[in-house]
Motif scaffolding. Structure first.
Motif, short mmCIF file in Angstrom:
data_model
loop_
_atom_site.label_atom_id
_atom_site.label_comp_id
_atom_site.label_asym_id
_atom_site.label_seq_id
_atom_site.Cartn_x
_atom_site.Cartn_y
_atom_site.Cartn_z
N GLY A 1 0.72 -1.02 0.01
CA GLY A 1 0.25 -0.34 0.01
C GLY A 1 1.06 1.25 -0.42
N PHE A 2 0.25 2.39 -0.17
CA PHE A 2 0.62 3.51 -0.35
C PHE A 2 1.40 4.38 0.68
CE2 PHE A 2 0.68 7.89 -0.35
CZ PHE A 2 1.80 8.38 -1.08
N ALA B 1 -7.93 10.08 0.46
CA ALA B 1 -7.26 9.51 2.12
C ALA B 1 -6.45 8.47 2.57
CB ALA B 1 -8.11 9.78 3.05
N GLY B 2 -5.60 7.59 1.56
CA GLY B 2 -4.79 6.87 2.06
C GLY B 2 -5.14 6.14 3.28
N VAL B 3 -4.75 5.59 4.01
CA VAL B 3 -4.88 4.76 5.16
C VAL B 3 -5.23 6.40 6.50
CG1 VAL B 3 -3.33 3.11 4.43
CG2 VAL B 3 -2.45 4.75 6.12
N GLY B 4 -5.20 7.14 5.96
CA GLY B 4 -6.14 8.04 7.30
C GLY B 4 -4.82 9.45 8.18
N LEU B 5 -4.02 8.79 7.53
CA LEU B 5 -2.56 10.15 8.04
C LEU B 5 -2.87 11.55 8.51
CD1 LEU B 5 0.15 10.10 8.48
CD2 LEU B 5 0.80 11.22 6.09
N PHE B 6 -3.45 12.01 7.73
CA PHE B 6 -4.01 13.11 8.04
C PHE B 6 -4.99 13.40 8.70
CE2 PHE B 6 -1.80 14.53 3.66
CZ PHE B 6 -0.87 14.79 3.83
N ALA B 7 -5.61 12.50 8.48
CA ALA B 7 -6.93 12.62 9.59
C ALA B 7 -7.31 11.93 10.73
CB ALA B 7 -8.54 11.65 8.09
N THR C 1 -14.59 12.75 7.71
CA THR C 1 -14.77 12.39 6.27
C THR C 1 -13.91 11.60 5.44
OG1 THR C 1 -17.00 12.73 6.53
CG2 THR C 1 -16.88 11.32 4.43
N LEU C 2 -13.54 11.34 5.11
CA LEU C 2 -12.48 9.81 4.42
C LEU C 2 -13.25 10.05 3.04
CD1 LEU C 2 -11.36 9.62 7.56
CD2 LEU C 2 -9.10 8.89 6.47
N VAL C 3 -12.44 9.93 1.70
CA VAL C 3 -12.87 9.50 0.50
C VAL C 3 -11.20 8.52 0.13
CG1 VAL C 3 -13.89 9.97 -0.90
CG2 VAL C 3 -14.62 10.80 0.43
N GLU C 4 -11.62 7.26 -0.23
CA GLU C 4 -10.55 6.43 -1.03
C GLU C 4 -10.70 5.73 -1.39
OE1 GLU C 4 -6.89 5.67 -2.05
OE2 GLU C 4 -6.87 6.97 -0.64
N GLY C 5 -9.79 5.75 -3.20
CA GLY C 5 -10.16 4.99 -4.06
C GLY C 5 -10.23 3.40 -3.93
N ASP C 6 -8.49 3.02 -3.03
CA ASP C 6 -8.08 1.82 -2.95
C ASP C 6 -8.86 1.16 -1.88
OD1 ASP C 6 -5.43 -0.36 -3.19
OD2 ASP C 6 -6.04 -0.08 -1.53
N ARG C 7 -9.71 -0.22 -1.42
CA ARG C 7 -10.49 -0.81 -0.46
C ARG C 7 -9.49 -1.32 0.35
NH1 ARG C 7 -15.24 -2.61 -0.76
NH2 ARG C 7 -15.47 -2.06 -3.63
N ARG C 8 -8.31 -1.66 0.07
CA ARG C 8 -7.67 -2.51 1.70
C ARG C 8 -7.21 -0.59 1.97
NH1 ARG C 8 -8.12 -5.61 4.03
NH2 ARG C 8 -5.73 -5.39 4.75
N ALA C 9 -6.71 0.26 1.84
CA ALA C 9 -6.78 1.13 2.65
C ALA C 9 -7.00 1.82 3.43
CB ALA C 9 -6.05 2.62 1.64
N CYS C 10 -8.53 1.69 2.37
CA CYS C 10 -10.00 1.91 3.61
C CYS C 10 -9.61 1.70 5.21
CB CYS C 10 -11.02 1.89 2.37
SG CYS C 10 -11.38 3.24 1.62
N ALA C 11 -9.92 0.04 4.34
CA ALA C 11 -9.97 -1.01 5.99
C ALA C 11 -8.84 -0.62 7.30
CB ALA C 11 -9.52 -2.59 5.41
N HIS C 12 -7.67 0.51 6.51
CA HIS C 12 -7.21 0.56 7.67
C HIS C 12 -7.23 1.78 7.35
CE1 HIS C 12 -3.29 -3.07 7.23
NE2 HIS C 12 -3.95 -2.67 5.43
N ALA C 13 -7.69 2.40 6.88
CA ALA C 13 -8.21 3.89 7.08
C ALA C 13 -9.36 3.76 8.98
CB ALA C 13 -9.13 4.48 7.12
N GLU C 14 -10.50 2.94 8.25
CA GLU C 14 -10.88 2.53 9.35
C GLU C 14 -10.49 2.16 11.09
OE1 GLU C 14 -13.73 -0.09 7.46
OE2 GLU C 14 -14.89 1.31 6.85
N ALA C 15 -9.09 1.66 10.88
CA ALA C 15 -8.82 1.32 12.19
C ALA C 15 -7.92 2.27 12.70
CB ALA C 15 -7.89 0.10 11.66
N ARG D 1 -15.54 6.91 3.85
CA ARG D 1 -16.02 6.13 2.14
C ARG D 1 -15.06 5.76 0.85
NH1 ARG D 1 -21.03 7.12 2.62
NH2 ARG D 1 -22.01 8.94 4.04
N HIS D 2 -15.78 4.78 0.34
CA HIS D 2 -14.75 3.61 -0.65
C HIS D 2 -15.25 3.93 -1.99
CE1 HIS D 2 -14.00 0.91 -3.77
NE2 HIS D 2 -12.21 0.64 -3.23
N GLY D 3 -14.17 4.63 -2.84
CA GLY D 3 -14.89 4.69 -4.44
C GLY D 3 -13.40 6.21 -5.16
N ASP D 4 -13.92 6.33 -6.29
CA ASP D 4 -13.59 7.25 -7.35
C ASP D 4 -14.13 8.52 -6.65
OD1 ASP D 4 -12.40 8.83 -9.64
OD2 ASP D 4 -14.43 9.39 -8.90
N VAL D 5 -12.74 9.33 -6.11
CA VAL D 5 -12.91 10.73 -4.68
C VAL D 5 -13.97 11.47 -5.97
CG1 VAL D 5 -11.90 12.97 -3.85
CG2 VAL D 5 -11.24 10.53 -4.09
#
Length: 371
Positions: free
Chosen positions: A202-203, A235-241, A255-269, A277-281
């Motif tokens: 991941g990024f 938002a990636g894995v939520g660094l700034f958030a 609220t975070l918006v990120e296109g990579d599904r795995r990054a979203c899972a990490h952001a939630e944690a 929210r997952h998807g094209d920004v």
């Protein structure tokens, strides 16, 4: 810093590849080269491995008679700049590894060249006259003064026999590399004593000092207040958030918006309690209710956020937006779109997160005119 293979262009006359010219090198240009002019028609040539003011022999690497411009390498230096040094890496130079653009340039001058590029792009594409300083970034021990061993993640081309290589500039050809001098130890994914979950592939910023300096800059520019609503895009894995949630006092306001599904899972944690929210920004923003927000962070990929996303941001009337940019041209284009809607650039910092290359990271603050 991922290099895309060049696309073949339809020839426009006889090839000039291999032709040599003597030329005085002009200003630096975006992309890791300088501009020169050759021949009776004063043809524009983008030259790598050169410095402004040098007199060089250049060899054309791409171009035909009918092209508007050619590409070339400086293969002989007749009059050298005082800022020229011997590249520390044996794979840096014409026809060799294409990863580093500025190994032949003393480090302070590398940063000055990058500042010139950022300033020129903002002037040409956004009509702004902005003073720019590219700042060094701590976190490169033991080489923080020479620009080496900073890259925490490196990609190689696998070669037979367990060997590895790097691609040439704008080419599929591979140069075998025994040791990449900008490669360093793996990243730790810890920022200001907070650990972040990140996929192995991941990024994550590749400079060890980047996450901390970018967070402190974004948080400092936005100056979040308790109770404010935050929108973190790309938002990636939520660094700034994660840090902004602490500033506003409630992750439920973020609220975070990120296109990579795995990054979203990490952001939630990483940012528990925030909305992810997952998807094209652009698609996600168009589907969300048009409700005001106070603060926005944008950290788009190299091509920038572009018009649809910028207009979706300004439609929510934030009091401030922090834009993290890895490409100064994309930043300038998006700043111009913000300006069309009454937002002005009120602060800019630039960081040398990629020493020895032409890449530079900027953080821009955009606020409504009159703020």
């Amino acid at each position: 810093m991922t290099r895309r293979p060049t696309r073949a262009r339809k020839p426009r006359g006889a090839s000039r590849v291999g032709a040599r010219f003597e030329a005085v090198v002009g200003p630096v240009a975006h992309g890791g080269h300088c501009v020169a002019r050759v021949g009776e028609e004063s043809r524009v040539v983008f030259v790598r491995h050169a410095l402004p003011g040098e007199r060089v022999v250049l060899e054309v690497t791409e171009g035909t008679e009918g092209d508007r411009f050619w590409r070339a390498d400086a293969v002989e230096v007749l009059e050298a700049s005082p800022d020229r040094v011997e590249p520390p890496c044996p794979y840096a130079g014409p026809g060799l590894c294409g990863g580093c653009d500025f190994q032949h340039v003393v480090l302070p001058r590398q940063r000055a060249l990058k500042a010139e590029v950022v300033r020129e792009q903002l002037s040409r594409l956004a009509g702004l006259d902005v003073a720019v300083e590219v700042e060094p970034v701590p976190g490169e021990p033991p080489h923080e003064t020479d620009g080496l061993r900073w890259r925490t993640r490196q990609r190689y081309v696998d070669l037979p026999g367990g060997r590895r290589g790097m691609r040439k500039h704008r080419s599929h050809e591979v140069v075998e590399v025994a040791d990449c001098l900008i490669a360093g130890p793996p990243a730790t994914h810890v920022v200001d004593d907070l650990e972040f979950g990140v996929d192995d592939a991941g990024f994550w910023q590749v400079h060890p000092g980047a996450p901390s300096v970018l967070v402190s800059t974004v948080v400092g520019m936005l100056a979040a207040r308790p109770g404010e609503r935050v929108l973190d895009l790309y938002a990636g894995v939520g660094l700034f958030a994660r840090f902004l949630a602490a500033e506003v006092g409630d992750p439920g306001l973020v609220t975070l918006v990120e296109g990579d599904r795995r990054a979203c899972a990490h952001a939630e944690a990483n940012v528990p309690g925030a909305t992810v929210r997952h998807g094209d920004v652009g698609a996600v923003l168009s589907a969300l209710p048009l409700e005001p927000v106070d603060l926005v962070v944008l950290d788009p990929p190299r091509e920038g956020a572009k018009r649809a996303v910028v207009e979706a941001v300004v439609a929510r009337a934030p009091r401030a937006a922090a834009y993290v940019a890895c490409d100064p041209a994309a930043l300038a284009r998006d700043v111009a779109i913000f300006a069309e809607h009454g937002y002005r650039l009120t602060a800019l910092r630039a960081f040398d997160l990629f020493p020895m290359t032409h890449h530079v990271e900027c953080v821009a603050l955009l606020q409504p005119a009159g703020t």
